[in-house]
Scaffold this active site. Structure first.
Site, PDB file in Angstrom:
ATOM      1  N   CYS A 125      -1.722  55.034 -63.476  1.00  0.00           N
ATOM      2  CA  CYS A 125      -1.293  55.257 -62.091  1.00  0.00           C
ATOM      3  C   CYS A 125      -0.077  54.371 -61.850  1.00  0.00           C
ATOM      4  O   CYS A 125       0.585  53.961 -62.815  1.00  0.00           O
ATOM      5  CB  CYS A 125      -2.425  54.975 -61.098  1.00  0.00           C
ATOM      6  SG  CYS A 125      -3.032  53.277 -61.105  1.00  0.00           S
TER       7      CYS A 125
ATOM      8  N   ASN B  86      -1.907  50.191 -61.248  1.00  0.00           N
ATOM      9  CA  ASN B  86      -3.031  49.805 -62.124  1.00  0.00           C
ATOM     10  C   ASN B  86      -3.993  48.837 -61.414  1.00  0.00           C
ATOM     11  O   ASN B  86      -4.602  47.974 -62.041  1.00  0.00           O
ATOM     12  CB  ASN B  86      -2.537  49.214 -63.454  1.00  0.00           C
ATOM     13  CG  ASN B  86      -3.617  49.091 -64.530  1.00  0.00           C
ATOM     14  OD1 ASN B  86      -3.591  48.182 -65.350  1.00  0.00           O
ATOM     15  ND2 ASN B  86      -4.573  49.981 -64.557  1.00  0.00           N
TER      16      ASN B  86
ATOM     17  N   CYS C 226      -5.783  50.381 -58.395  1.00  0.00           N
ATOM     18  CA  CYS C 226      -6.703  51.252 -57.631  1.00  0.00           C
ATOM     19  C   CYS C 226      -7.228  52.408 -58.484  1.00  0.00           C
ATOM     20  O   CYS C 226      -8.374  52.404 -58.923  1.00  0.00           O
ATOM     21  CB  CYS C 226      -6.013  51.804 -56.376  1.00  0.00           C
ATOM     22  SG  CYS C 226      -5.408  50.540 -55.237  1.00  0.00           S
ATOM     23  N   ARG C 227      -6.381  53.413 -58.738  1.00  0.00           N
ATOM     24  CA  ARG C 227      -6.876  54.654 -59.342  1.00  0.00           C
ATOM     25  C   ARG C 227      -7.190  54.525 -60.831  1.00  0.00           C
ATOM     26  O   ARG C 227      -8.285  54.894 -61.274  1.00  0.00           O
ATOM     27  CB  ARG C 227      -5.853  55.778 -59.128  1.00  0.00           C
ATOM     28  CG  ARG C 227      -5.715  56.174 -57.668  1.00  0.00           C
ATOM     29  CD  ARG C 227      -4.467  57.008 -57.435  1.00  0.00           C
ATOM     30  NE  ARG C 227      -3.249  56.232 -57.623  1.00  0.00           N
ATOM     31  CZ  ARG C 227      -2.030  56.731 -57.590  1.00  0.00           C
ATOM     32  NH1 ARG C 227      -1.861  58.027 -57.410  1.00  0.00           N
ATOM     33  NH2 ARG C 227      -0.974  55.945 -57.747  1.00  0.00           N
ATOM     34  N   SER C 228      -6.229  54.030 -61.622  1.00  0.00           N
ATOM     35  CA  SER C 228      -6.480  54.059 -63.077  1.00  0.00           C
ATOM     36  C   SER C 228      -7.561  53.083 -63.539  1.00  0.00           C
ATOM     37  O   SER C 228      -8.352  53.433 -64.425  1.00  0.00           O
ATOM     38  CB  SER C 228      -5.182  53.910 -63.880  1.00  0.00           C
ATOM     39  OG  SER C 228      -4.544  52.691 -63.628  1.00  0.00           O
TER      40      SER C 228
ATOM     41  N   ASP D  11      -2.364  58.412 -54.071  1.00  0.00           N
ATOM     42  CA  ASP D  11      -2.260  56.955 -53.984  1.00  0.00           C
ATOM     43  C   ASP D  11      -2.965  56.471 -52.706  1.00  0.00           C
ATOM     44  O   ASP D  11      -2.551  56.826 -51.605  1.00  0.00           O
ATOM     45  CB  ASP D  11      -0.762  56.607 -53.950  1.00  0.00           C
ATOM     46  CG  ASP D  11      -0.508  55.124 -53.789  1.00  0.00           C
ATOM     47  OD1 ASP D  11      -1.468  54.362 -53.577  1.00  0.00           O
ATOM     48  OD2 ASP D  11       0.675  54.741 -53.867  1.00  0.00           O
TER      49      ASP D  11
END
Ligand code: 4NP
Length: 163
Positions: free
Chosen positions: A8, A11, A13-15, A130
């Site tokens: 993401c 690095n 939150c999402r990934s 995001d």
């Protein structure tokens, strides 16, 4: 060995959430990941804003509700070596794809995929948005998308590889 990198922007939150959730699903299927195993999972960001930091508190709290502990993860920025090393480089959104394709050698670009393409029960959803500047409900939504994407990707891996 099959190497999978979730990517993401930050690095945080999402990934890292995808890394933790995917690792939990592997474990629930009796598969361990690591340097000495058949499968290796990691995550990285295209940006360097948060390098060295642990995942965002909001991502950690939601993941913990589902038994996924992200506390030990540390943000890092994707490197050129990653494109050579990893087999699947799974981007959370189109910006991540563009940013990676701008630096990825041509013979490795085929490894870069949109993560949500593997989700079988999210018609029309192509990106994990995001959540960073939004409210907590955005983080819940992100977790749900990531859970579905990981289910789909795990199915894909089982169908196409010996694990
Ligand atoms: P992520 O979220 O890409 O899911 O880790 C973000 C975290 C931080 C920023 C952007 C997105 N930021 O601009 O600082």
């Amino acid at each position: 060995m099959i190497k999978i990198l979730f990517v993401c922007l930050g690095n945080i939150c999402r990934s890292p959430t995808a890394e933790g959730v995917f690792r939990q699903k592997l474990s629930q299927n009796g598969i361990r990941d690591g340097y000495l195993e058949n499968i290796f999972v990691d995550s990285a960001g295209t940006g360097a804003y948060h390098v060295g930091k642990e995942p965002d508190r909001r991502s950690q709290d939601i993941a913990l509700k589902y038994g996924v502990d992200l506390n030990d993860l540390k943000a890092r920025r994707i490197t050129l070596q990653d494109f050579a090393d990893y087999d699947y480089i799974l981007a959370m959104d189109q910006d991540n794809i563009q940013d990676m394709k701008a630096i990825c050698p041509p013979d490795q670009q085929h490894k870069i995929k949109l993560f949500m393409e593997y989700a079988q029960d999210c018609p029309g959803i192509t990106e994990v948005p995001d959540p960073y500047t939004g409210g907590i409900e955005g983080f819940d939504r992100v977790y749900d998308f990531i859970d579905r994407g990981c289910n789909g990707f795990l199915k894909y891996l089982f169908a196409n590889n010996k694990l």
